[in-house]
Design a protein around this motif. Structure first.
Motif, PDB file in Angstrom:
ATOM      1  N   LEU A  63      38.757  49.357  36.733  1.00 54.24           N
ATOM      2  CA  LEU A  63      38.882  48.605  35.489  1.00 54.24           C
ATOM      3  C   LEU A  63      39.945  47.517  35.605  1.00 54.24           C
ATOM      4  O   LEU A  63      39.757  46.391  35.140  1.00 54.24           O
ATOM      5  CB  LEU A  63      39.218  49.562  34.333  1.00 54.24           C
ATOM      6  N   GLU A  64      41.064  47.887  36.242  1.00 55.68           N
ATOM      7  CA  GLU A  64      42.136  46.901  36.436  1.00 55.68           C
ATOM      8  C   GLU A  64      41.659  45.766  37.325  1.00 55.68           C
ATOM      9  O   GLU A  64      41.986  44.591  37.085  1.00 55.68           O
ATOM     10  CB  GLU A  64      43.361  47.582  37.023  1.00 55.68           C
ATOM     11  N   SER A  65      40.888  46.094  38.367  1.00 57.58           N
ATOM     12  CA  SER A  65      40.366  45.069  39.271  1.00 57.58           C
ATOM     13  C   SER A  65      39.413  44.134  38.530  1.00 57.58           C
ATOM     14  O   SER A  65      39.492  42.909  38.674  1.00 57.58           O
ATOM     15  CB  SER A  65      39.642  45.736  40.446  1.00 57.58           C
ATOM     16  N   ARG A  66      38.512  44.703  37.716  1.00 56.99           N
ATOM     17  CA  ARG A  66      37.562  43.878  36.964  1.00 56.99           C
ATOM     18  C   ARG A  66      38.289  42.991  35.968  1.00 56.99           C
ATOM     19  O   ARG A  66      37.934  41.829  35.782  1.00 56.99           O
ATOM     20  CB  ARG A  66      36.562  44.774  36.229  1.00 56.99           C
ATOM     21  N   THR A  67      39.328  43.545  35.319  1.00 54.37           N
ATOM     22  CA  THR A  67      40.100  42.753  34.357  1.00 54.37           C
ATOM     23  C   THR A  67      40.799  41.597  35.047  1.00 54.37           C
ATOM     24  O   THR A  67      40.809  40.461  34.543  1.00 54.37           O
ATOM     25  CB  THR A  67      41.140  43.652  33.659  1.00 54.37           C
ATOM     26  N   THR A  68      41.370  41.860  36.228  1.00 53.88           N
ATOM     27  CA  THR A  68      42.070  40.816  36.972  1.00 53.88           C
ATOM     28  C   THR A  68      41.114  39.713  37.406  1.00 53.88           C
ATOM     29  O   THR A  68      41.432  38.521  37.299  1.00 53.88           O
ATOM     30  CB  THR A  68      42.766  41.426  38.209  1.00 53.88           C
ATOM     31  N   VAL A  69      39.937  40.105  37.886  1.00 55.51           N
ATOM     32  CA  VAL A  69      38.942  39.107  38.304  1.00 55.51           C
ATOM     33  C   VAL A  69      38.501  38.283  37.100  1.00 55.51           C
ATOM     34  O   VAL A  69      38.357  37.051  37.190  1.00 55.51           O
ATOM     35  CB  VAL A  69      37.733  39.791  38.972  1.00 55.51           C
ATOM     36  N   ALA A  70      38.296  38.957  35.958  1.00 60.11           N
ATOM     37  CA  ALA A  70      37.882  38.226  34.756  1.00 60.11           C
ATOM     38  C   ALA A  70      38.954  37.231  34.316  1.00 60.11           C
ATOM     39  O   ALA A  70      38.637  36.094  33.921  1.00 60.11           O
ATOM     40  CB  ALA A  70      37.590  39.209  33.627  1.00 60.11           C
ATOM     41  N   LEU A  71      40.220  37.640  34.395  1.00 58.40           N
ATOM     42  CA  LEU A  71      41.305  36.723  34.046  1.00 58.40           C
ATOM     43  C   LEU A  71      41.351  35.531  34.990  1.00 58.40           C
ATOM     44  O   LEU A  71      41.550  34.382  34.565  1.00 58.40           O
ATOM     45  CB  LEU A  71      42.643  37.475  34.078  1.00 58.40           C
TER      46      LEU A  71
ATOM     47  N   ASN B 227      39.638  34.801  53.880  1.00 56.12           N
ATOM     48  CA  ASN B 227      39.502  36.157  54.406  1.00 56.12           C
ATOM     49  C   ASN B 227      40.350  37.146  53.609  1.00 56.12           C
ATOM     50  O   ASN B 227      41.061  37.986  54.162  1.00 56.12           O
ATOM     51  CB  ASN B 227      39.898  36.193  55.896  1.00 56.12           C
ATOM     52  N   MET B 228      40.258  37.028  52.282  1.00 57.02           N
ATOM     53  CA  MET B 228      40.967  37.928  51.384  1.00 57.02           C
ATOM     54  C   MET B 228      39.963  38.649  50.491  1.00 57.02           C
ATOM     55  O   MET B 228      38.898  38.107  50.185  1.00 57.02           O
ATOM     56  CB  MET B 228      41.939  37.143  50.483  1.00 57.02           C
ATOM     57  N   LYS B 229      40.303  39.869  50.110  1.00 56.69           N
ATOM     58  CA  LYS B 229      39.464  40.566  49.149  1.00 56.69           C
ATOM     59  C   LYS B 229      39.493  39.818  47.826  1.00 56.69           C
ATOM     60  O   LYS B 229      40.526  39.272  47.424  1.00 56.69           O
ATOM     61  CB  LYS B 229      39.948  42.002  48.952  1.00 56.69           C
ATOM     62  N   LEU B 230      38.356  39.814  47.146  1.00 55.03           N
ATOM     63  CA  LEU B 230      38.227  39.078  45.897  1.00 55.03           C
ATOM     64  C   LEU B 230      39.285  39.510  44.884  1.00 55.03           C
ATOM     65  O   LEU B 230      39.932  38.673  44.247  1.00 55.03           O
ATOM     66  CB  LEU B 230      36.821  39.289  45.322  1.00 55.03           C
ATOM     67  N   ARG B 231      39.502  40.816  44.756  1.00 52.73           N
ATOM     68  CA  ARG B 231      40.451  41.302  43.749  1.00 52.73           C
ATOM     69  C   ARG B 231      41.886  40.910  44.103  1.00 52.73           C
ATOM     70  O   ARG B 231      42.705  40.660  43.212  1.00 52.73           O
ATOM     71  CB  ARG B 231      40.333  42.809  43.578  1.00 52.73           C
ATOM     72  N   ASP B 232      42.187  40.851  45.425  1.00 56.33           N
ATOM     73  CA  ASP B 232      43.537  40.474  45.839  1.00 56.33           C
ATOM     74  C   ASP B 232      43.798  38.998  45.556  1.00 56.33           C
ATOM     75  O   ASP B 232      44.882  38.627  45.092  1.00 56.33           O
ATOM     76  CB  ASP B 232      43.738  40.769  47.327  1.00 56.33           C
ATOM     77  N   LEU B 233      42.801  38.168  45.842  1.00 52.78           N
ATOM     78  CA  LEU B 233      42.951  36.737  45.576  1.00 52.78           C
ATOM     79  C   LEU B 233      43.058  36.494  44.077  1.00 52.78           C
ATOM     80  O   LEU B 233      43.863  35.668  43.624  1.00 52.78           O
ATOM     81  CB  LEU B 233      41.753  35.973  46.160  1.00 52.78           C
ATOM     82  N   ALA B 234      42.248  37.220  43.292  1.00 56.52           N
ATOM     83  CA  ALA B 234      42.306  37.090  41.840  1.00 56.52           C
ATOM     84  C   ALA B 234      43.684  37.488  41.321  1.00 56.52           C
ATOM     85  O   ALA B 234      44.245  36.828  40.437  1.00 56.52           O
ATOM     86  CB  ALA B 234      41.221  37.947  41.199  1.00 56.52           C
TER      87      ALA B 234
END
Length: 247
Positions: free
Chosen positions: A186-194, A222-229
């Motif tokens: 949930l935290e990952s999805r929220t971060t990506v949405a932000l 070459n970064m994970k999507l959630r990390d870059l977000a």
């Protein structure tokens, strides 16, 4: 010997283990309590019986608990070779008894190591876990022939007493793991949405276009999507014009 009074104290033992399973916030905390109680119930008053608990969980690394630092060291010898009486007991669901390590031939390298630790007899007793995981009670003694038929029966009885509580502890641990995984998702999805919202505002683009920019930058760097977000959200400044990503 505490083990001789197991019939009289069985309900108390089971209640103690049930409460420990419910109250423990970590599976290792419960296993350590299980190991210490085993020593209390199965030792003579004048000896230093050692106990370790091995829990082999599906899709999880094995969990180890011990009654003392020395017991932990003895368990770790077994894990160095990925085999031994206690691991075999847990994996095969059968009692494994080493009456005298000096005469044991099944695990020669392991046997030499435990003899160097002044251990003469070993008992591995499986603990049934209804979840499908495997567990074993590992007992060590400096005395050859320490685990006679009566002691083995007492250890098996203790393992049966521990079985239900251990099943509960594993179930609760799995539930906590699932809750933690869900929270992380949930935290990952929220971060990506932000992050997508930030990119939309900075680039005057649609949500789909913003996501594609984020995905492309993730691939290029070459970064994970959630990390870059997360990096973008952390570094975002509402007063700053432009974006980290070029269209």
């Amino acid at each position: 010997m505490p083990g001789e009074n197991l019939d009289a104290s069985e309900l108390t033992v089971e209640e103690f283990l049930h409460d420990a399973a419910v109250d423990s916030v970590d599976i290792e905390v419960f296993l350590n309590a299980l190991a210490r109680l085993a020593v209390h119930n199965l030792s003579h008053s004048d000896e230093d019986l050692l106990c370790g608990i091995t829990l082999l969980r599906r899709k999880k690394a094995g969990t180890v608990a011990s009654s003392s630092a020395r017991a932990q060291r003895l368990d770790e010898i077994q894990y160095d070779y990925a085999d031994g009486p206690c691991l075999q007991a847990a994996r095969e669901g059968a009692v494994v008894h080493v009456a005298d390590a000096k005469e044991e031939t099944r695990w020669p390298e392991y046997g030499a190591r435990v003899l160097a630790e002044d251990v003469r007899s070993i008992l591995g007793v499986p603990i049934t876990v209804a979840s499908g995981d495997a567990a074993g009670l590992n007992l060590y003694s400096n005395e050859a022939g320490r685990f006679d038929e009566k002691t083995i029966e007492a250890a098996q009885k203790y393992a049966r007493q521990a079985s239900r509580a251990l099943t509960l502890a594993v179930r609760l641990a799995r539930q906590r793991d699932a809750e933690a995984d869900l929270q992380a998702a949930l935290e990952s999805r929220t971060t990506v949405a932000l992050a997508i919202g930030i990119i939309m505002g900075q680039n005057r683009c649609s949500q789909d276009e913003a996501f594609e920019l984020l995905r492309s930058a993730s691939s290029n760097r070459n970064m994970k999507l959630r990390d870059l977000a997360a990096d973008l959200v952390t570094s975002a400044d509402p007063s700053t014009e432009g974006t980290h990503f070029d269209r």
